[in-house]
Design a protein around this motif. Structure first.
Motif, PDB file in Angstrom:
ATOM      1  N   PHE A  64       0.833  -1.213   0.000  1.00 21.58           N
ATOM      2  CA  PHE A  64       0.000   0.000   0.000  1.00 21.58           C
ATOM      3  C   PHE A  64       0.865   1.260   0.000  1.00 21.58           C
ATOM      4  N   HIS A  65       0.461   2.234  -0.805  1.00 24.42           N
ATOM      5  CA  HIS A  65       1.189   3.495  -0.928  1.00 24.42           C
ATOM      6  C   HIS A  65       0.201   4.539  -1.432  1.00 24.42           C
ATOM      7  N   ASP A  66      -0.342   5.323  -0.504  1.00 26.19           N
ATOM      8  CA  ASP A  66      -1.344   6.315  -0.910  1.00 26.19           C
ATOM      9  C   ASP A  66      -1.443   7.352   0.208  1.00 26.19           C
ATOM     10  N   ILE A  67      -2.409   8.239   0.133  1.00 29.96           N
ATOM     11  CA  ILE A  67      -2.547   9.214   1.224  1.00 29.96           C
ATOM     12  C   ILE A  67      -2.955   8.453   2.497  1.00 29.96           C
ATOM     13  N   PRO A  68      -2.597   9.008   3.666  1.00 33.78           N
ATOM     14  CA  PRO A  68      -2.848   8.277   4.910  1.00 33.78           C
ATOM     15  C   PRO A  68      -4.286   7.783   5.065  1.00 33.78           C
ATOM     16  N   ASN A  69      -5.253   8.608   4.707  1.00 35.79           N
ATOM     17  CA  ASN A  69      -6.655   8.225   4.893  1.00 35.79           C
ATOM     18  C   ASN A  69      -7.020   6.994   4.060  1.00 35.79           C
ATOM     19  N   THR A  70      -6.478   6.933   2.842  1.00 33.62           N
ATOM     20  CA  THR A  70      -6.776   5.796   1.963  1.00 33.62           C
ATOM     21  C   THR A  70      -6.090   4.526   2.467  1.00 33.62           C
ATOM     22  N   VAL A  71      -4.842   4.671   2.909  1.00 32.20           N
ATOM     23  CA  VAL A  71      -4.133   3.492   3.434  1.00 32.20           C
ATOM     24  C   VAL A  71      -4.795   3.014   4.727  1.00 32.20           C
TER      25      VAL A  71
END
Ligand code: C5P
Length: 238
Positions: A64-71
């Motif tokens: 996983f590698h995305d904005i904190p909320n998405t992760v």
């Protein structure tokens, strides 16, 4: 830890049928099964289900590698599936790492299960010095890996994935409780395939690896069960 529990078999196949066959064949031989992007994209959560329903452990390697909320949301979903460990890219940054850890804890608590481990990828083993330069990162690979690992540990990550070449160095810079996982494992008798920076099972464990991700040396062996037994024997004789 017994030798078999150090082995993560990479389910690098495209269908749940093949995955199920490997789980049936190797379920008593290895400690873990790794589900990666190919299999998960093809078959989805059901693949994790067949591993867990067999009473086995699942390493969900979706990086996983995305904005904190998405992760945060992704880790909650993966925790709900009962994955025992899952990967994130450390390069997602401190807030993303903390969001992943928080999601694992909160979802595990709400499901009444143990908290899955969040494992950080330090640097893709396919990248080299030139690739870093192309991204504007002008420092030696080792220094880059060192910064990534320091960032992850500062934010209390549970484990690190690194190449065999970086094992000793990574182990020396992280807390003893942090799990170290390495791919690129090739017993002396196995073909190298496309792996360049490789280590034998004994060498990787001696250098500080806790868990070994192994695919083709087992899946392409004439007798995969025998191949696992040889690897277990080599780990035990280290
Ligand atoms: O090479 P092998 O078949 O043992 O690879 C097993 C797993 O290790 C693959 O699923 C891949 O994700 C991972 N790998 C890696 N770095 C490499 C080669 C493989 O992380 N250089």
């Amino acid at each position: 830890m017994v030798a078999k529990d150090r082995i993560i078999f990479a389910l690098d196949v495209g269908t749940i049928k093949e995955a199920h066959e490997w789980v049936k064949l190797l379920g008593t031989q290895v400690g873990w099964f790794k589900v990666g992007l190919e299999l998960f994209s093809a078959e989805g959560p059901a693949v994790v289900g067949i591993i867990k329903e067999s009473g086995l452990r699942c390493f969900l390697d979706l990086k996983f590698h995305d904005i904190p909320n998405t992760v945060y949301g992704a880790v909650r979903s993966a925790t709900k599936l009962r994955a025992d460990m899952m990967t994130i890219h450390i390069s997602g940054g401190a807030d993303m790492i903390r969001a992943a850890l928080k999601a694992a804890q909160e979802e595990a608590l709400s499901c009444g299960i143990s908290t899955p481990k969040i494992i950080g990828v330090s640097m893709l083993t396919s990248l080299n010095q030139e690739d870093l330069g192309d991204m504007g990162i002008h420092r030696p690979v080792k220094d880059h890996v060192k910064s990534m690992v320091a960032l992850a540990c500062k934010n209390s990550i549970d484990g690190i994935v690194c190449s065999p070449a970086d094992l000793a160095f990574v182990r020396a810079h992280i807390p003893a409780r942090t799990t170290v996982i390495t791919p690129g494992i090739r017993p002396d008798w196995a073909s190298k395939g496309d792996q360049k920076r490789i280590a034998s099972p004994q060498a990787a464990i001696r250098a500080g690896a806790d868990l070994l991700v192994i695919g083709r040396p087992i899946s392409q062996a004439d007798d995969p069960v025998e191949a696992v037994k040889r690897i277990v024997g080599e780990i035990d004789s280290r």
